[in-house]
Design an enzyme around this catalytic site. Structure first.
Site, PDB file in Angstrom:
ATOM      1  CG  ASP A   1      34.874  29.490  47.781  1.00  0.00           C
ATOM      2  OD1 ASP A   1      34.336  29.778  46.767  1.00  0.00           O
ATOM      3  OD2 ASP A   1      36.297  29.072  47.790  1.00  0.00           O
TER       4      ASP A   1
ATOM      5  CD  GLU B   1      29.662  29.500  46.124  1.00  0.00           C
ATOM      6  OE1 GLU B   1      29.697  28.914  47.088  1.00  0.00           O
ATOM      7  OE2 GLU B   1      30.403  30.309  45.722  1.00  0.00           O
TER       8      GLU B   1
ATOM      9  CG  ASP C   1      34.842  31.644  42.818  1.00  0.00           C
ATOM     10  OD1 ASP C   1      34.401  32.105  43.845  1.00  0.00           O
ATOM     11  OD2 ASP C   1      34.120  30.393  42.459  1.00  0.00           O
TER      12      ASP C   1
ATOM     13  CB  SER D   1      31.649  47.602  32.603  1.00  0.00           C
ATOM     14  OG  SER D   1      31.141  47.824  33.856  1.00  0.00           O
TER      15      SER D   1
END
Length: 858
Positions: free
Chosen positions: A377, A211, A374, A296
């Protein structure tokens, strides 16, 4: 890792005062002069007692601790209380310095140990409030979990009571005492255990870095060109975890995008985020702060395709290297398992936390990879002093004052300010400020009262699920006693942060997968860019219900592969998880290897381990023909695309790759958004290779003509040859990838002091390694810094559900945190060579392998 270096070198993030380092150097010289006998006594003083008897107050009955030749404990007790009390004691025996350092880190109290040099880190952690959240979580946990945390803490504190002196605890305390003689470790508490989960959540915090990178990039180039550098997931080439054939789970759906419209660069507030953000991951395990691609591998194969007739499960989480390793191998066993004492566990633990994080019990095995939804923010906030604008009105921020104690100095006051979205981070996380211009460009609007210095009018707040109290500690104990897939999913429902891909196998032959986590539902936007906080349009409206998250149970293919790849195709009708996945190079390679093995016969434990060691570079088959076309010769000609330690082709290819990225993007991208070389950049270059005159190929610093694809390829070949000739000699056939791609096992506090004798005490290596950033054997490196390994498979495990005692495992370093102990680094060379050791669990096998047996008595 924490870097503590002399003022002459000044590497980030930590600097000790010159007087401290001078004192340490004098100490080393004095000790050396005093004679080898003093050195040996000082080093060995804190080595734990591993056999005989020790009294552990509070036990209801005796506890037996068998340790094998690698110092790995298998603990046998009659009750959960005794089991977790003994686990706390054993963890403290081997790793108390690490535990103490971790809790100081997660509480924002490092400056109490190291002075003013760690204030930056303490300010960031206090702003995020990890410890405050951990303290709030205790009341939310199940009584059984709280009791386990309390029993564990009692075991740690019993060890502390028995080891009052600095030299009795560990060599690190003996060194620290010379510069901070007043420091005495506090007693352990349940919140100390819980706070470490916040640190791990930060390391695995999903797409916050992307982001910021998007916004920083869009501040330097037009938004449409910035979007080129963040391509979508290649579903046509790399399978998601949950495929159409599985018939289980939920499809994901994209969210509304913010309107594109560039505006002039005017801000600096977001840009103050990356430097401190990079410092924190270096501290907590992801060295260098380069999180892109870190993750991973895990996969599970049903008994229909295995030589044992029962499932096999593999896992190797990728984390930052350090010594001691982040993991601690152990077994936790009730002598008579039943409702009153249900635990029979072997696996990987965190020193400081009760239970087993990854491993198996008597019926099921499980593994983790980072799901990467996600869950963060960044909100641009219009601010005036301690007020912020929201839906047309000005609201008062919530403020608190944090007092940070500083060794050798006066306390420092920090005022933490929060909006309704979360804490203001643009003053402590450097790149958040620098990304404002790009964020504004993407938003297509500029606040009318926006000043030239946005730090005074626009600030950045962080909304993150880990800053809400949760129940992840419950999930660990629920996993530990789960009997079947239903129990496994119930545990997953409590696994809130960090959200992980959970894979499953059981002794009845079933395999499965579950995506857990608190994943937000947004009113608008997809979370890919910083959002305007003042409009109220981009708010979180809740979280995806657990029953709508993807899962798979006994898929027709007979195997499940997760490697941070996309979970499911983003189709209409389901919740949005993220748009920022790892691009599937590792996962597809595992799929291809499994299908090849299945086609030839059956998959064995050895097959699973061989796949974990796979080093094939997924971009090389596409890029090498272009390099050969423009004149590359040996050692790329005839190279098989594998990146083993002795490969000359791998050395040359990776050097070319590094210089190609620098040549292509270094002239236009800001320093904090330069390409680190992961699989996102594989996809970017893949697309650009088909566009030989794309503007990205042009070097904007030259004016005579526009450079093309072939110009950049030719220049990168020349750059790489010059660099490797200087580093490895002028005979390309003698170049070796393992000579470039080395791993230093660095102690996370004293290992970067800058004083050779001190570093010699605690550091080990270098190790020559194979693999690369996006090979299955994922030894990551940052192309902006060099070829040295910055994150690794922190452990490797293969569980055999047909016979748990035939399972295999390895740790990066060793069980002990005591420098010069036999188990300090005894697994490191094995790890580097791709070897494993027996993963025993039954009492018969543990007793037979026991090198030491300790009895803990009431």
């Amino acid at each position: 890792m924490v870097r503590i270096a002399p003022f002459a070198r000044l590497p980030r993030p930590l600097r000790w005062a010159a007087r401290v380092l001078t004192t340490l150097l004098v100490l080393v010289l004095v000790v050396a002069i005093a004679g080898a006998g003093v050195v040996v006594w000082t080093v060995r003083q804190s080595f734990p007692q591993l056999d005989g008897e020790i009294r552990l107050p509070g036990l209801a009955a005796t506890v037996t601790v068998h340790r094998d030749a690698y110092g790995i404990p298998q603990i046998y007790a009659d009750s959960p209380a005794d089991l977790f009390r003994a686990q706390g004691y054993v963890h403290a025996q081997d790793r108390f310095w690490e535990m103490d350092f971790r809790r100081k880190t997660t509480a924002g109290r490092l400056s109490e140990l190291f002075g003013a040099s760690t204030l930056e880190i303490d300010k960031v952690v206090r702003t995020l409030g990890w410890r405050r959240v951990a303290e709030q979580e205790i009341a939310l946990l199940a009584p059984e979990t709280r009791k386990a945390l309390e029993d564990y803490a009692a075991g740690v504190n019993a060890w502390l009571d028995q080891h009052a002196g600095a030299a009795d605890k560990s060599l690190e305390y003996a060194v620290l005492k010379l510069t901070n003689g007043d420091y005495t470790p506090e007693r352990w508490t349940p919140a100390d255990s819980l706070a470490w989960l916040k640190a791990m959540a930060w390391d695995l915090r999903s797409n916050m870095g992307e982001e910021l990178d998007r916004a920083l990039t869009a501040g330097s180039v037009p938004v449409d060109r910035a979007e080129q550098l963040f391509p979508g997931y290649p579903f046509d080439r790399h399978r998601p975890i949950v495929t159409g054939e599985s018939g289980a789970g939920t499809a994901a759906k994209g969210m509304t995008r913010v309107v594109r419209q560039a505006v002039p660069e005017q801000a600096r507030a977001l840009a103050r985020t990356a430097e401190a953000m990079r410092a924190l991951p270096a501290l907590l395990g992801t060295a260098g702060g380069d999180l892109a691609g870190i993750g991973s591998n895990s996969w599970v194969v049903s008994g229909a395709h295995t030589t044992t007739g029962e499932p096999l499960l593999a896992n190797d989480p990728h984390l930052g290297p350090r010594i001691p390793s982040i993991w601690y191998q152990a077994g936790l066993h009730c002598r008579q398992r039943g409702p009153a004492c249900p635990f029979d566990l072997t696996g990987y633990t965190f020193a400081g936390l009760p239970g087993v994080v990854i491993g198996h019990n008597h019926r099921i095995a499980w593994g983790f990879t980072n799901l990467g939804p996600d869950v963060t923010d960044l909100y641009l906030e219009r601010t005036k002093g301690d007020t912020y604008q929201f839906r047309g009105e000005w609201r008062a921020m919530e403020t608190r004052v944090e007092q940070i104690k500083v060794a050798g100095g006066a306390p420092v006051s920090l005022t933490v300010r929060s909006t309704g979205h979360g804490p203001i981070i643009s003053e402590v996380l450097a790149d958040a400020g620098r990304a404002v211009p790009g964020a504004a460009a993407k938003l297509g609007e500029q606040p009318p009262d926006l000043p030239q210095d946005l730090s005074q009018g626009v600030e950045v707040a962080l909304r993150w699920t880990a800053l809400d109290p949760g129940r992840t500690a419950d999930a660990i104990l629920l996993l530990n006693k789960a009997d079947d897939f239903e129990d496994f999913r119930a545990a997953a429902a409590a696994f809130e942060v960090p959200a992980q891909n959970l894979i499953y196998a059981d002794v009845d032959g079933n395999i499965g997968y579950q995506a857990p986590g608190r994943i937000p539902v947004r009113a608008k936007g997809d979370g890919r860019w910083p959002a305007p906080g003042w409009t109220g349009e981009y708010e979180w409206q809740g979280f995806i219900p657990f029953e709508k998250l993807p899962y798979v149970y006994n898929p027709p293919a007979g195997y499940i592969v997760t490697a941070n790849n996309a979970v499911i195709r983003q189709e209409k009708g389901g919740p949005f998880l993220t748009g920022d996945w790892s691009y599937g190079y590792r996962s597809q390679r595992v799929v291809d290897r499994l299908e090849q093995a299945i086609a030839k016969g059956k998959v064995s434990v050895e097959t699973m381990q061989d796949i974990q060691r796979d080093t094939r570079n997924g971009l090389a088959p596409l890029l090498v023909p272009h390099l050969l076309r423009v004149g590359a010769g040996e050692p790329l000609r005839g190279w098989d695309f594998d990146q083993d330690r002795e490969s000359a082709g791998a050395a040359y290819f990776n050097a070319v790759w590094r210089h190609l990225l620098r040549r292509t993007f270094g002239d236009e991208l800001p320093d904090s958004a330069q390409p680190g070389g992961g699989d996102r950049w594989y996809e970017v270059i893949r697309a650009l290779l088909d566009r030989p005159d794309d503007p990205w190929w042009d070097d904007v610093s030259t004016t005579d003509r526009a450079e093309t694809r072939d110009d950049m390829l030719t220049a990168a070949l020349a750059d790489a040859k010059a660099e490797l000739t200087e580093l490895l000699g002028d005979d390309p056939s003698a170049w070796r990838w393992g000579d470039l791609h080395t791993l230093e096992l660095t102690h996370e506090t004293l290992g970067s002091s800058g004083i050779g004798p001190i570093e010699w005490l605690f550091n080990r290596g270098p190790l020559r390694t194979q693999g690369g950033k996006d090979t299955v054997d994922a030894t990551g490196w940052d192309a902006t810094e060099g070829y040295q390994v910055s994150w690794v498979p922190s452990m490797r495990m293969v569980v055999d559900l047909a016979d748990f005692d035939r399972s295999r495992w390895i740790n990066l370093t060793g069980a002990s945190g005591h420098a010069f102990h036999a188990n300090y680094d005894d697994q490191a060379e094995l790890w580097a060579d791709g070897q494993t050791t027996p993963m025993r669990s039954s009492e018969k096998a543990a007793s037979a392998d026991a090198a030491d047996t300790l009895t803990l008595t009431p």
